[in-house]
Design an enzyme around this catalytic site. Structure first.
Site, mmCIF file in Angstrom:
data_model
loop_
_atom_site.group_PDB
_atom_site.id
_atom_site.type_symbol
_atom_site.label_atom_id
_atom_site.label_comp_id
_atom_site.label_asym_id
_atom_site.label_seq_id
_atom_site.Cartn_x
_atom_site.Cartn_y
_atom_site.Cartn_z
ATOM 1 N N GLY A 20 0.817 -1.209 0.000
ATOM 2 C CA GLY A 20 0.000 0.000 0.000
ATOM 3 C C GLY A 20 0.848 1.256 0.000
ATOM 4 O O GLY A 20 0.566 2.226 -0.701
ATOM 5 N N ARG A 24 7.271 1.821 0.897
ATOM 6 C CA ARG A 24 7.586 0.404 1.079
ATOM 7 C C ARG A 24 7.922 -0.236 -0.265
ATOM 8 O O ARG A 24 8.760 -1.140 -0.337
ATOM 9 C CB ARG A 24 6.430 -0.334 1.743
ATOM 10 N N ARG A 43 1.489 11.117 -8.765
ATOM 11 C CA ARG A 43 0.872 11.282 -7.448
ATOM 12 C C ARG A 43 1.723 10.698 -6.318
ATOM 13 O O ARG A 43 1.210 10.378 -5.243
ATOM 14 C CB ARG A 43 -0.537 10.669 -7.414
ATOM 15 N N ARG A 87 -0.312 -8.901 -3.180
ATOM 16 C CA ARG A 87 -0.330 -7.845 -2.167
ATOM 17 C C ARG A 87 0.559 -8.227 -0.992
ATOM 18 O O ARG A 87 0.503 -9.360 -0.487
ATOM 19 C CB ARG A 87 -1.757 -7.597 -1.684
ATOM 20 N N SER A 90 0.146 -4.888 5.713
ATOM 21 C CA SER A 90 0.007 -5.067 7.162
ATOM 22 C C SER A 90 -1.457 -5.299 7.515
ATOM 23 O O SER A 90 -2.361 -4.995 6.727
ATOM 24 C CB SER A 90 0.546 -3.850 7.903
ATOM 25 N N ASP A 204 -0.483 -5.075 14.405
ATOM 26 C CA ASP A 204 -1.109 -4.755 15.684
ATOM 27 C C ASP A 204 -2.203 -5.784 15.973
ATOM 28 O O ASP A 204 -2.615 -6.531 15.082
ATOM 29 C CB ASP A 204 -1.692 -3.344 15.686
ATOM 30 N N ARG A 217 8.684 -2.049 11.380
ATOM 31 C CA ARG A 217 7.865 -2.814 10.441
ATOM 32 C C ARG A 217 8.649 -3.313 9.236
ATOM 33 O O ARG A 217 8.412 -4.412 8.748
ATOM 34 C CB ARG A 217 6.656 -1.986 9.995
#
Length: 233
Positions: A20, A24, A43, A87, A90, A204, A217
């Protein structure tokens, strides 16, 4: 070029990893790929193509949520002939046994999104993973002694729930964790006869309240990315 991706034809591989976060995507390209180049910065949604163990791989940020993800998946499939969408993201755990830093592979995706109501009024389409990619992922994890849990996940349209106990009903029905994209990814893959798989790292827990620090992460995501890269075709 497409509306949201300024790559030339041939710049994007048939297999694309989909984090996402565009940063990353940059981290994956810099950490795992060789001879990587940036093919998209429209963008700020970065995309890269490089090589991993002799296989050409791309990594494309998608943003958060089903609508944003579908924009990039649609253009990758229709304008760049992508065949495998993986994908890497997290998620928040819904089960006590699914702990932070654990890896979840999504066999199917429940959702509170109205996405599929548009095409299937008065019905419920159940979006599922590519069996081929799913089997490769579980076999790779087993061979390399990476602990995984596989099952149903929830793709939600609400990051901040009004009722903090909402998750308990999903948990009662065995849903493992919550994220925001997979139901859309699996739906568009099914519609276009391409392969899709979601691999998640638990960041989490809604059960215990534990949470990984943002700076931790990347290192905790390495096993997830390794699985994705090593099942790429």
């Amino acid at each position: 070029m497409s509306v949201h991706i300024n790559a030339e034809k041939g710049d994007i591989a048939e297999t694309v990893l989909l984090p996402g976060d565009p940063l990353r995507a940059k981290w994956i390209a810099e950490s795992f790929l060789t001879d990587a180049f940036c093919y998209n910065d429209v963008r700020g949604m970065l995309g890269f193509t490089g090589w991993y163990h002799g296989r050409r791989i791309s990594v494309q940020g998608t943003g958060m949520g089903i609508p944003s993800t579908l924009i990039y998946c649609h253009e990758l499939i229709k304008d760049y002939n992508v065949k495998n969408l993986i994908r890497v993201g997290s998620a928040g755990s819904y089960q006590k046994k699914v702990k932070i830093r654990d890896i979840v592979i999504a066999m199917a995706a429940s959702t509170n999104s109205g996405l599929n109501n548009l095409d299937f009024p008065n019905a419920s389409f159940a979006p599922t993973a590519s069996f081929d990619l799913f089997m490769k992922a579980t076999q790779y994890a087993h061979t390399h002694q990476i602990r995984i849990t596989a099952g149903n996940v929830l793709s939600t349209d609400q990051f901040y729930e009004h009722n903090p106990d909402t998750y308990k009903l999903w948990a009662k029905f065995g849903v493992l964790c919550v994220e925001m994209e997979t139901a859309g990814l699996y739906t568009i893959a099914a519609k276009n006869n391409v392969k899709a798989l979601t691999i998640l790292t638990i960041s989490d827990s809604l059960v215990t309240g534990e949470r990984t620090a943002f700076e931790d992460r990347e290192t905790s995501f390495e096993d997830m990315v390794a699985i994705a890269l090593n099942i790429s075709e």
